[in-house]
Scaffold this motif. Sequence first.
Motif, PDB file in Angstrom:
ATOM      1  N   LEU A 202      -0.419 -13.447   6.673  1.00  0.00           N
ATOM      2  CA  LEU A 202       0.374 -13.673   7.887  1.00  0.00           C
ATOM      3  C   LEU A 202      -0.220 -12.896   9.052  1.00  0.00           C
ATOM      4  O   LEU A 202      -0.358 -13.426  10.163  1.00  0.00           O
ATOM      5  N   ARG A 203      -0.572 -11.637   8.809  1.00  0.00           N
ATOM      6  CA  ARG A 203      -1.181 -10.840   9.870  1.00  0.00           C
ATOM      7  C   ARG A 203      -2.510 -11.433  10.292  1.00  0.00           C
ATOM      8  O   ARG A 203      -2.803 -11.553  11.482  1.00  0.00           O
ATOM      9  N   ALA A 204      -3.325 -11.823   9.317  1.00  0.00           N
ATOM     10  CA  ALA A 204      -4.682 -12.259   9.623  1.00  0.00           C
ATOM     11  C   ALA A 204      -4.744 -13.655  10.235  1.00  0.00           C
ATOM     12  O   ALA A 204      -5.739 -14.000  10.873  1.00  0.00           O
ATOM     13  N   TYR A 205      -3.680 -14.446  10.068  1.00  0.00           N
ATOM     14  CA  TYR A 205      -3.737 -15.866  10.434  1.00  0.00           C
ATOM     15  C   TYR A 205      -4.176 -16.080  11.882  1.00  0.00           C
ATOM     16  O   TYR A 205      -5.037 -16.911  12.170  1.00  0.00           O
ATOM     17  N   ALA A 206      -3.567 -15.360  12.808  1.00  0.00           N
ATOM     18  CA  ALA A 206      -3.831 -15.612  14.231  1.00  0.00           C
ATOM     19  C   ALA A 206      -4.670 -14.521  14.885  1.00  0.00           C
ATOM     20  O   ALA A 206      -4.778 -14.487  16.112  1.00  0.00           O
ATOM     21  N   GLU A 207      -5.258 -13.657  14.107  1.00  0.00           N
ATOM     22  CA  GLU A 207      -5.998 -12.537  14.691  1.00  0.00           C
ATOM     23  C   GLU A 207      -7.232 -12.988  15.455  1.00  0.00           C
ATOM     24  O   GLU A 207      -7.590 -12.398  16.467  1.00  0.00           O
ATOM     25  N   HIS A 208      -7.896 -14.031  14.951  1.00  0.00           N
ATOM     26  CA  HIS A 208      -9.155 -14.455  15.564  1.00  0.00           C
ATOM     27  C   HIS A 208      -9.177 -15.958  15.785  1.00  0.00           C
ATOM     28  O   HIS A 208      -8.494 -16.712  15.095  1.00  0.00           O
ATOM     29  N   GLN A 209      -9.964 -16.355  16.752  1.00  0.00           N
ATOM     30  CA  GLN A 209     -10.149 -17.770  17.042  1.00  0.00           C
ATOM     31  C   GLN A 209     -11.565 -17.984  17.552  1.00  0.00           C
ATOM     32  O   GLN A 209     -12.220 -17.044  18.006  1.00  0.00           O
ATOM     33  N   ALA A 210     -12.034 -19.198  17.460  1.00  0.00           N
ATOM     34  CA  ALA A 210     -13.345 -19.529  18.004  1.00  0.00           C
ATOM     35  C   ALA A 210     -13.261 -19.579  19.523  1.00  0.00           C
ATOM     36  O   ALA A 210     -12.359 -20.191  20.081  1.00  0.00           O
ATOM     37  N   ALA A 211     -14.176 -18.914  20.189  1.00  0.00           N
ATOM     38  CA  ALA A 211     -14.208 -18.893  21.654  1.00  0.00           C
ATOM     39  C   ALA A 211     -15.605 -18.498  22.096  1.00  0.00           C
ATOM     40  O   ALA A 211     -16.315 -17.770  21.390  1.00  0.00           O
ATOM     41  N   GLU A 212     -16.006 -18.958  23.278  1.00  0.00           N
ATOM     42  CA  GLU A 212     -17.314 -18.603  23.810  1.00  0.00           C
ATOM     43  C   GLU A 212     -17.394 -17.113  24.115  1.00  0.00           C
ATOM     44  O   GLU A 212     -18.345 -16.436  23.730  1.00  0.00           O
ATOM     45  N   ALA A 213     -16.386 -16.585  24.799  1.00  0.00           N
ATOM     46  CA  ALA A 213     -16.375 -15.169  25.156  1.00  0.00           C
ATOM     47  C   ALA A 213     -15.999 -14.336  23.938  1.00  0.00           C
ATOM     48  O   ALA A 213     -15.040 -14.662  23.228  1.00  0.00           O
ATOM     49  N   VAL A 214     -16.727 -13.254  23.701  1.00  0.00           N
ATOM     50  CA  VAL A 214     -16.463 -12.419  22.534  1.00  0.00           C
ATOM     51  C   VAL A 214     -15.040 -11.868  22.565  1.00  0.00           C
ATOM     52  O   VAL A 214     -14.333 -11.879  21.549  1.00  0.00           O
ATOM     53  N   GLY A 215     -14.586 -11.403  23.724  1.00  0.00           N
ATOM     54  CA  GLY A 215     -13.244 -10.833  23.825  1.00  0.00           C
ATOM     55  C   GLY A 215     -12.157 -11.825  23.494  1.00  0.00           C
ATOM     56  O   GLY A 215     -11.124 -11.458  22.919  1.00  0.00           O
ATOM     57  N   ALA A 216     -12.384 -13.087  23.832  1.00  0.00           N
ATOM     58  CA  ALA A 216     -11.369 -14.121  23.623  1.00  0.00           C
ATOM     59  C   ALA A 216     -11.240 -14.516  22.161  1.00  0.00           C
ATOM     60  O   ALA A 216     -10.354 -15.301  21.813  1.00  0.00           O
ATOM     61  N   ARG A 217     -12.072 -13.968  21.305  1.00  0.00           N
ATOM     62  CA  ARG A 217     -12.004 -14.299  19.882  1.00  0.00           C
ATOM     63  C   ARG A 217     -10.960 -13.477  19.139  1.00  0.00           C
ATOM     64  O   ARG A 217     -10.718 -13.712  17.957  1.00  0.00           O
ATOM     65  N   THR A 218     -10.345 -12.515  19.808  1.00  0.00           N
ATOM     66  CA  THR A 218      -9.413 -11.610  19.136  1.00  0.00           C
ATOM     67  C   THR A 218      -8.081 -11.588  19.859  1.00  0.00           C
ATOM     68  O   THR A 218      -8.029 -11.405  21.078  1.00  0.00           O
ATOM     69  N   ALA A 219      -7.000 -11.751  19.110  1.00  0.00           N
ATOM     70  CA  ALA A 219      -5.668 -11.940  19.684  1.00  0.00           C
ATOM     71  C   ALA A 219      -4.864 -10.648  19.719  1.00  0.00           C
ATOM     72  O   ALA A 219      -5.251  -9.612  19.176  1.00  0.00           O
ATOM     73  N   ILE A 220      -3.716 -10.750  20.371  1.00  0.00           N
ATOM     74  CA  ILE A 220      -2.690  -9.711  20.386  1.00  0.00           C
ATOM     75  C   ILE A 220      -1.392 -10.349  19.920  1.00  0.00           C
ATOM     76  O   ILE A 220      -1.026 -11.443  20.371  1.00  0.00           O
ATOM     77  N   VAL A 221      -0.701  -9.693  19.001  1.00  0.00           N
ATOM     78  CA  VAL A 221       0.632 -10.114  18.584  1.00  0.00           C
ATOM     79  C   VAL A 221       1.588  -8.972  18.914  1.00  0.00           C
ATOM     80  O   VAL A 221       1.485  -7.887  18.344  1.00  0.00           O
ATOM     81  N   GLU A 222       2.484  -9.211  19.860  1.00  0.00           N
ATOM     82  CA  GLU A 222       3.473  -8.181  20.224  1.00  0.00           C
ATOM     83  C   GLU A 222       4.633  -8.304  19.238  1.00  0.00           C
ATOM     84  O   GLU A 222       5.624  -8.976  19.488  1.00  0.00           O
ATOM     85  N   ALA A 223       4.474  -7.645  18.110  1.00  0.00           N
ATOM     86  CA  ALA A 223       5.351  -7.851  16.960  1.00  0.00           C
ATOM     87  C   ALA A 223       6.545  -6.909  16.977  1.00  0.00           C
ATOM     88  O   ALA A 223       6.542  -5.863  17.633  1.00  0.00           O
ATOM     89  N   HIS A 224       7.576  -7.286  16.215  1.00  0.00           N
ATOM     90  CA  HIS A 224       8.723  -6.416  15.981  1.00  0.00           C
ATOM     91  C   HIS A 224       8.228  -5.119  15.345  1.00  0.00           C
ATOM     92  O   HIS A 224       7.259  -5.125  14.562  1.00  0.00           O
ATOM     93  N   PRO A 225       8.860  -3.990  15.648  1.00  0.00           N
ATOM     94  CA  PRO A 225       8.401  -2.698  15.101  1.00  0.00           C
ATOM     95  C   PRO A 225       8.259  -2.668  13.583  1.00  0.00           C
ATOM     96  O   PRO A 225       7.364  -1.989  13.063  1.00  0.00           O
ATOM     97  N   LEU A 226       9.120  -3.395  12.855  1.00  0.00           N
ATOM     98  CA  LEU A 226       9.007  -3.387  11.397  1.00  0.00           C
ATOM     99  C   LEU A 226       7.717  -4.079  10.939  1.00  0.00           C
ATOM    100  O   LEU A 226       7.032  -3.603  10.027  1.00  0.00           O
ATOM    101  N   TRP A 227       7.397  -5.204  11.573  1.00  0.00           N
ATOM    102  CA  TRP A 227       6.142  -5.872  11.269  1.00  0.00           C
ATOM    103  C   TRP A 227       4.967  -5.005  11.685  1.00  0.00           C
ATOM    104  O   TRP A 227       3.967  -4.898  10.951  1.00  0.00           O
TER     105      TRP A 227
END
Length: 292
Positions: A182-207
């Motif tokens: 679940l954590r890893a699912y949306a962490e990365h995506q294909a993108a031209e820019a290196v920075g755009a390949r890595t996501a942010i999830v503003e998760a609930h404190p428990l997660w």
Amino acid sequence: MSVGLLWTTPLWFLSIPLLPIIAAFHTSLQHETIHGHPTRWPLVNEALVSLPLAVVFPYRRYKDLHLKHHRDEHLTDPFEDPESYFWDAKSVAQMTDFKQLLLSINNTLVGRLAIGPALTIIGFGRTEFERLKDDELGVRRAWFLHLLGLFAVVFFVQGLFGMSLIYYGLFVVYPAISLTSLRAYAEHQAAEAVGARTAIVEAHPLWAFLYLNNNLHIVHHASPHTPWYDLPPLYHERRTQYLTANENTLFDGYSDIAKRFAFQVKQTVAHPILHNDQPELLLAPSKDNRHS
């Protein structure tokens, strides 16, 4: 251990949800040690967390593959990133329709949680077997140490808790890997820019605690040696810069990810950007890793 001992009491049912959470949290702790915490001595860090509660992945193999994953210029590249879920277009074209369908299902969130662990375990085992046959440097030692740890896990699970190993595999190990997926699912995506390949999830404190703030994934990749408890203040201090760097790849918690991708393919199985002039892929691109 105390949660495992619940299995032997009238409150045994409490261990059913708690044990997978503990095993998943243990993988988060392992991830921290890989990046040099809590001590500056790698062998001490390894000794603290190397007991394989999630069974499948030897600590040293996880460490080697994950550090290779941190070469950000290769993120999502099926030839270079051992935590990529993408395949090269040539390999996809040679797959059966069923395999393509299976991998597409795995690129939905529900699929990743349901069948993703099985695909990862099978693929990881296959590629590690090849590495063992080839006597790749450090692989046999990693597996030997892992087997020693497994003996300890079997002692605790079967000998001390009186729990069936089959139950432990199906209802502790498998859901623990799902939680990590679940954590890893949306962490990365294909993108031209290196920075755009890595996501942010503003998760609930428990997660966030379960994942030791690795949901703030671009912060971790930008500062991999920063301990987990310093990631949130660093993120809040530089939030605008991180969002600019990753082209606003932001999710409002894991519920947001579920709303978008529960039954929707996040990205194609074939890498949508890389050119196809690379050599034949020898190892399945996303099958020899634990995706962390």
